[in-house]
Write a protein that holds these residues in place. Structure first.
Motif, mmCIF file in Angstrom:
data_model
loop_
_atom_site.group_PDB
_atom_site.id
_atom_site.type_symbol
_atom_site.label_atom_id
_atom_site.label_comp_id
_atom_site.label_asym_id
_atom_site.label_seq_id
_atom_site.Cartn_x
_atom_site.Cartn_y
_atom_site.Cartn_z
ATOM 1 N N VAL A 81 0.842 -1.208 0.000
ATOM 2 C CA VAL A 81 0.000 0.000 0.000
ATOM 3 C C VAL A 81 0.867 1.244 0.000
ATOM 4 C CG1 VAL A 81 -1.639 1.342 1.359
ATOM 5 C CG2 VAL A 81 -1.981 -1.118 1.088
ATOM 6 N N GLN A 82 1.895 1.250 0.841
ATOM 7 C CA GLN A 82 2.761 2.417 0.936
ATOM 8 C C GLN A 82 3.501 2.659 -0.376
ATOM 9 O OE1 GLN A 82 2.723 4.430 3.640
ATOM 10 N NE2 GLN A 82 3.913 5.814 2.358
ATOM 11 N N ALA A 83 3.928 1.577 -1.025
ATOM 12 C CA ALA A 83 4.627 1.714 -2.310
ATOM 13 C C ALA A 83 3.720 2.327 -3.373
ATOM 14 C CB ALA A 83 5.133 0.342 -2.780
ATOM 15 N N GLU A 84 2.452 1.931 -3.377
ATOM 16 C CA GLU A 84 1.495 2.511 -4.328
ATOM 17 C C GLU A 84 1.315 4.007 -4.073
ATOM 18 O OE1 GLU A 84 -0.377 0.942 -6.979
ATOM 19 O OE2 GLU A 84 1.326 -0.380 -6.644
ATOM 20 N N ARG A 85 1.243 4.389 -2.807
ATOM 21 C CA ARG A 85 1.075 5.805 -2.478
ATOM 22 C C ARG A 85 2.303 6.618 -2.876
ATOM 23 N NH1 ARG A 85 -1.381 7.263 3.236
ATOM 24 N NH2 ARG A 85 -1.317 9.254 2.144
ATOM 25 N N GLU A 86 3.481 6.024 -2.717
ATOM 26 C CA GLU A 86 4.705 6.725 -3.086
ATOM 27 C C GLU A 86 4.787 6.964 -4.585
ATOM 28 O OE1 GLU A 86 7.764 4.306 -1.441
ATOM 29 O OE2 GLU A 86 7.441 5.009 0.630
ATOM 30 N N GLN A 87 4.051 6.183 -5.369
ATOM 31 C CA GLN A 87 3.989 6.392 -6.814
ATOM 32 C C GLN A 87 2.960 7.453 -7.201
ATOM 33 O OE1 GLN A 87 3.442 2.661 -8.898
ATOM 34 N NE2 GLN A 87 4.926 1.597 -7.579
ATOM 35 N N SER A 102 -4.313 1.169 7.849
ATOM 36 C CA SER A 102 -3.732 2.408 8.367
ATOM 37 C C SER A 102 -2.872 3.102 7.319
ATOM 38 C CB SER A 102 -2.883 2.113 9.607
ATOM 39 O OG SER A 102 -3.670 1.597 10.648
ATOM 40 N N ALA A 103 -2.205 2.317 6.471
ATOM 41 C CA ALA A 103 -1.273 2.888 5.500
ATOM 42 C C ALA A 103 -1.973 3.531 4.314
ATOM 43 C CB ALA A 103 -0.324 1.802 5.000
ATOM 44 N N ALA A 104 -3.212 3.130 4.010
ATOM 45 C CA ALA A 104 -3.911 3.624 2.827
ATOM 46 C C ALA A 104 -4.437 5.037 3.026
ATOM 47 C CB ALA A 104 -5.068 2.684 2.492
ATOM 48 N N ASN A 105 -4.748 5.709 1.918
ATOM 49 C CA ASN A 105 -5.426 7.010 2.016
ATOM 50 C C ASN A 105 -6.759 6.862 2.709
ATOM 51 O OD1 ASN A 105 -3.798 7.097 -0.787
ATOM 52 N ND2 ASN A 105 -3.849 9.134 0.114
ATOM 53 N N VAL A 106 -7.456 5.768 2.381
ATOM 54 C CA VAL A 106 -8.730 5.446 3.023
ATOM 55 C C VAL A 106 -8.741 3.953 3.327
ATOM 56 C CG1 VAL A 106 -11.245 5.474 2.856
ATOM 57 C CG2 VAL A 106 -9.915 7.245 1.708
ATOM 58 N N GLY A 107 -8.952 3.601 4.586
ATOM 59 C CA GLY A 107 -9.100 2.214 4.977
ATOM 60 C C GLY A 107 -10.569 1.872 5.129
ATOM 61 N N VAL A 108 -11.012 0.813 4.448
ATOM 62 C CA VAL A 108 -12.414 0.393 4.494
ATOM 63 C C VAL A 108 -12.477 -0.996 5.121
ATOM 64 C CG1 VAL A 108 -14.505 -0.091 3.171
ATOM 65 C CG2 VAL A 108 -12.955 1.728 2.431
ATOM 66 N N ALA A 109 -13.257 -1.137 6.196
ATOM 67 C CA ALA A 109 -13.382 -2.415 6.892
ATOM 68 C C ALA A 109 -14.769 -2.999 6.679
ATOM 69 C CB ALA A 109 -13.117 -2.248 8.387
ATOM 70 N N ILE A 110 -14.825 -4.329 6.682
ATOM 71 C CA ILE A 110 -16.099 -5.044 6.634
ATOM 72 C C ILE A 110 -16.656 -5.098 8.052
ATOM 73 C CG2 ILE A 110 -17.236 -7.201 6.013
ATOM 74 C CD1 ILE A 110 -16.022 -5.789 3.639
ATOM 75 N N SER A 111 -17.942 -4.798 8.217
ATOM 76 C CA SER A 111 -18.506 -4.582 9.550
ATOM 77 C C SER A 111 -18.481 -5.803 10.448
ATOM 78 C CB SER A 111 -19.946 -4.069 9.439
ATOM 79 O OG SER A 111 -20.761 -5.029 8.797
ATOM 80 N N ASP A 112 -18.525 -7.020 9.875
ATOM 81 C CA ASP A 112 -18.508 -8.189 10.747
ATOM 82 C C ASP A 112 -17.118 -8.808 10.849
ATOM 83 O OD1 ASP A 112 -18.223 -9.328 8.278
ATOM 84 O OD2 ASP A 112 -19.806 -10.829 8.529
ATOM 85 N N GLY A 113 -16.091 -8.049 10.440
ATOM 86 C CA GLY A 113 -14.716 -8.503 10.580
ATOM 87 C C GLY A 113 -14.185 -8.233 11.978
ATOM 88 N N ALA A 114 -12.865 -8.277 12.116
ATOM 89 C CA ALA A 114 -12.238 -8.091 13.421
ATOM 90 C C ALA A 114 -12.468 -6.675 13.933
ATOM 91 C CB ALA A 114 -10.742 -8.373 13.313
ATOM 92 N N ALA A 115 -12.614 -6.552 15.250
ATOM 93 C CA ALA A 115 -12.903 -5.256 15.867
ATOM 94 C C ALA A 115 -11.804 -4.245 15.582
ATOM 95 C CB ALA A 115 -13.087 -5.433 17.372
ATOM 96 N N ILE A 116 -10.550 -4.704 15.605
ATOM 97 C CA ILE A 116 -9.451 -3.765 15.404
ATOM 98 C C ILE A 116 -9.447 -3.216 13.983
ATOM 99 C CG2 ILE A 116 -7.719 -5.487 14.749
ATOM 100 C CD1 ILE A 116 -5.731 -3.864 16.439
ATOM 101 N N ALA A 117 -9.878 -4.022 13.007
ATOM 102 C CA ALA A 117 -9.975 -3.534 11.633
ATOM 103 C C ALA A 117 -11.034 -2.433 11.538
ATOM 104 C CB ALA A 117 -10.313 -4.680 10.683
ATOM 105 N N ARG A 118 -12.175 -2.626 12.190
ATOM 106 C CA ARG A 118 -13.220 -1.599 12.183
ATOM 107 C C ARG A 118 -12.759 -0.345 12.903
ATOM 108 N NH1 ARG A 118 -16.231 -5.987 14.060
ATOM 109 N NH2 ARG A 118 -16.686 -4.905 16.009
ATOM 110 N N GLU A 119 -11.982 -0.524 13.943
ATOM 111 C CA GLU A 119 -11.516 0.619 14.727
ATOM 112 C C GLU A 119 -10.546 1.478 13.927
ATOM 113 O OE1 GLU A 119 -11.167 2.794 18.447
ATOM 114 O OE2 GLU A 119 -12.606 1.413 17.611
#
Length: 694
Positions: free
Chosen positions: A573-579, A597-614
């Protein structure tokens, strides 16, 4: 409950509840209960008319029988009522809006001129005070223009113009305040907890119980990747806690015994036991509201540009009014110019457009944590998908259990479920569900459970070390061995499934084959995203090269990476942003959180892990990947609306200034047209950007 059927058609029914009046609390309770029914897709309750509109897919008679059995007093329905509801907020502002309009009509029709003049003078005092305060602080803002235009109208004894200007200004302020509070309320409630059960510490060990049964003083166990369900005091363990949803800080915070932990935060590392100090979710809701209202960093860049441009235009409006007076010596023409400014419309319309879009997103089951993320989604040219639980189905199933060394398949599944139930992930949920479907009780029989991110779980059962996880974890990290006499069984494992490896005492005991079918809509959703301007689609997965290539080909991804670790995803993700690319990352697991966290926008699935949603900036429901398409379309439509606002505000108000300077428009007419246009733009920004069925 007694009710009358007022109207019905296929899949939709409107009933009138037979009771003298319906309170706001009763309406919330009934609506929440109806929405919780399995066959009800949508339900709306109107407390004023005591009517409920129900859209359903199941049996009509069963629905009516359920409604007959409903009672406000039942404990079950009480538990479903929301802690916070927007119903009371809407009622308050509806009454304010109607009251303001009615009072304006009464003043205009029945007040004598002298009384209208006195009222205008009194109401003008706050506007004049704000203008003077801005000038004393050396600021030239829209408050100065409002104060000067109202003050000059009063000096010219044009009290009706002054009154109309103040009415329209107050009406716009009321609508802005209403929309802002409603949007913040919707956003805060959508960010509220979605936890049904928790691990309660008892003398006999840990017991999984419903959240509503937890009392103040109870002790609750939370492991890595789990969300803190209630406010409490840490009594055992040391953990790193992500508090971004409450404080906005991105780095996890260390918590030790004696530290306070808050509902909605997430344990990133370690595990702990907390003693509950607050049962309800009110504390979390209030903290989220405060965070949203105070967090200027979540504003879209377009909002900030509009606000700064509005302030920069104020001196030009004042200079234009002065120039017209110097050239014409006509106070009326100068006042006509002064009555018009760009600031009011720009400052009012842009925040309303963004907040309204965030509210509209919630109706598509999309939670957006700030306006800047909608802007980034509109600009995104690269979308990166995690595979498991995102492109593939959110509820994978156990297809087969292959045991080794003569072990019982059912016993191995029961042992696996005993470990996996502690850690919410789609594959772990599949194992637990398979054991439940087969009637295999998996009560606690192990010692402390340890979770290693993206690898697996380890524990001790009957004095033997038991581990479950990936091949890399089991065979390379833990150096487990395959029974030599069954090597051929291992080599012939079905390749169409994902595999979980269970080892006991350092020897492979079973392989659990997980069927992880591709979502039916995945390929169409990817194609739709391309049509909306996304130029690059990438899939990242920890699966084998063969599985990754097959899935990437089916969904139409431009690139894919197989057998990647969490840090590999983040580096990509970081390499893509650096381009120079604007990147959206979509994932659902604990191992996706670094990439989110590294992306411009992080999108989580609602029934996934709590930390991903956070950690994620946006959360979508797990039902349909076309929610991403709607999100992209909504974001693009928002930016289009903002740009059209700029064009209209500058063009229309510029025309009013020219017509006022030429003497074509009187001051009262200029003020009325300017304020009505501002009100019209604001009301337009509160409308939906997308058709409801898009």
């Amino acid at each position: 409950m007694k009710f009358r059927i007022k109207h019905e058609c296929r899949g939709r029914i409107r009933v009138e509840i037979v009771q003298p009046r319906m309170t706001l609390e009763q309406a919330d309770c009934l609506e929440a209960w109806l929405q919780a029914l399995p066959d009800v897709s949508r339900a709306i309750v109107h407390e004023r008319t005591r009517c409920a509109i129900i859209e359903y897919e199941g049996d009509r008679q069963a629905l009516l029988e359920s409604l007959k059995g409903f009672s406000y007093q039942t404990q079950a329905s009480g538990e479903l009522s929301p802690v916070h509801s927007s119903r009371a907020l809407n009622r308050t502002y509806e009454e304010k809006l109607v009251g303001k309009a009615v009072f304006k009509a009464v003043r205009s029709l029945f007040f004598p001129a002298s009384l209208r003049a006195a009222y205008a003078v009194v109401k003008a005092i706050p506007y004049l005070f704000r203008a003077v305060r801005c000038l004393l602080r050396g600021h030239l803002r829209v408050e100065v223009l409002d104060g000067i235009s109202i003050g000059l109208s009063i000096l010219r004894r044009d009290f009706d113009t002054a009154g109309s200007v103040m009415f329209l200004l107050s009406l716009g302020e009321l609508l802005e305040e209403w929309t802002h509070k409603k949007s913040v309320d919707d956003l805060a409630r959508s960010m509220s907890l979605n936890i049904d059960r928790v691990w309660l510490k008892t003398e006999d060990g840990e017991v999984l119980v419903p959240l509503h049964q937890i009392q103040t003083g109870d002790r609750v166990a939370i492991r890595m990747g789990g969300m803190v369900p209630l406010d409490g005091l840490l009594v055992e363990g040391e953990v790193m806690v992500n508090q971004a949803s409450l404080t906005g800080e991105s780095s996890p915070v260390p918590k030790r015994p004696g530290s306070s932990v808050y509902a909605g935060t997430v344990v990133e590392e370690g595990e702990c036991v907390l003693q509950v100090t607050q049962q309800s979710g009110q504390g979390r809701y209030d903290k989220i509201v405060a965070m949203i209202e105070q967090s200027e960093q979540l504003k879209a860049a377009a909002e900030n540009r509009a606000s700064h441009l509005a302030d920069r235009l104020v001196p030009y409006t004042l200079a234009g009014s002065g120039l017209v007076y110097l050239l014409t010596r006509n106070t009326t023409r100068a006042l006509s110019v002064l009555m018009v400014d760009f600031s009011c419309a720009l400052k009012l319309s842009m925040p309303l457009a963004v907040l309204s879009a965030m509210g509209e997103a919630s109706r598509f089951h999309v939670t957006v944590k700030g306006g800047k993320y909608l802007e980034a989604v509109a600009q995104a040219d690269t979308i990166i998908f995690d595979k498991t639980g995102t492109l593939t189905h959110a509820s994978p199933m156990v297809a087969q259990v292959i045991s080794f060394s003569g072990r019982d398949e059912g016993e191995m599944l029961r042992l696996a479920a005993c470990l996996e139930e502690h850690f919410p992930h789609s594959m772990a949920n599949a194992v637990v569900q398979a054991a439940r479907d087969r009637g295999l009780a998996h009560e606690e029989m192990h010692s402390q459970v340890e979770y290693l991110v993206a690898h697996g779980i380890s524990s001790t059962v009957d004095g033997q070390r038991v581990i479950i996880g990936s091949a890399h974890f089991v065979f390379e990290d833990e150096s487990c061995v395959i029974p030599p006499e069954e090597r051929n069984v291992f080599d012939s494992l079905p390749g169409e499934f994902s595999h979980l490896y269970l080892a006991v005492g350092g020897v492979l005991a079973a392989v659990i084959c997980i069927s992880d079918p591709l979502r039916a809509e995945a390929a169409d959703a990817v194609a739709a995203l391309r049509k909306l301007g996304v130029s690059k689609i990438v899939m990242l997965t920890g699966d084998s090269e063969r599985t990754a290539a097959a899935i990437a080909a089916q969904v139409g991804a431009d690139e894919y990476r197989s057998e990647v670790l969490p840090e590999d995803k983040a580096h990509f993700v970081q390499a893509e942003r650096e381009q120079g690319r604007t990147v959206v990352m979509i994932g659902d697991g604990i191992n996706d959180s670094p990439a989110l966290s590294a992306a411009n926008v992080g999108v989580a699935i609602s029934d996934g892990a709590a930390i991903a949603r956070e950690i994620a900036d946006i959360t979508i429901a797990a039902d349909d990947l076309f929610e991403l398409v709607k999100l992209r379309a909504l974001s693009a439509a928002l930016m289009g609306r903002i740009h059209s606002n700029y064009r209209f505000v500058i063009g229309f108000n510029g025309s009013l200034i020219v017509l006022g300077a030429l003497g074509v428009l009187a001051p009262a007419t200029s003020a009325m047209l300017h304020n009505l246009s501002t009100l019209g733009v604001s009301l337009r920004n509160m409308t939906n950007l997308l058709p409801s069925k898009t």
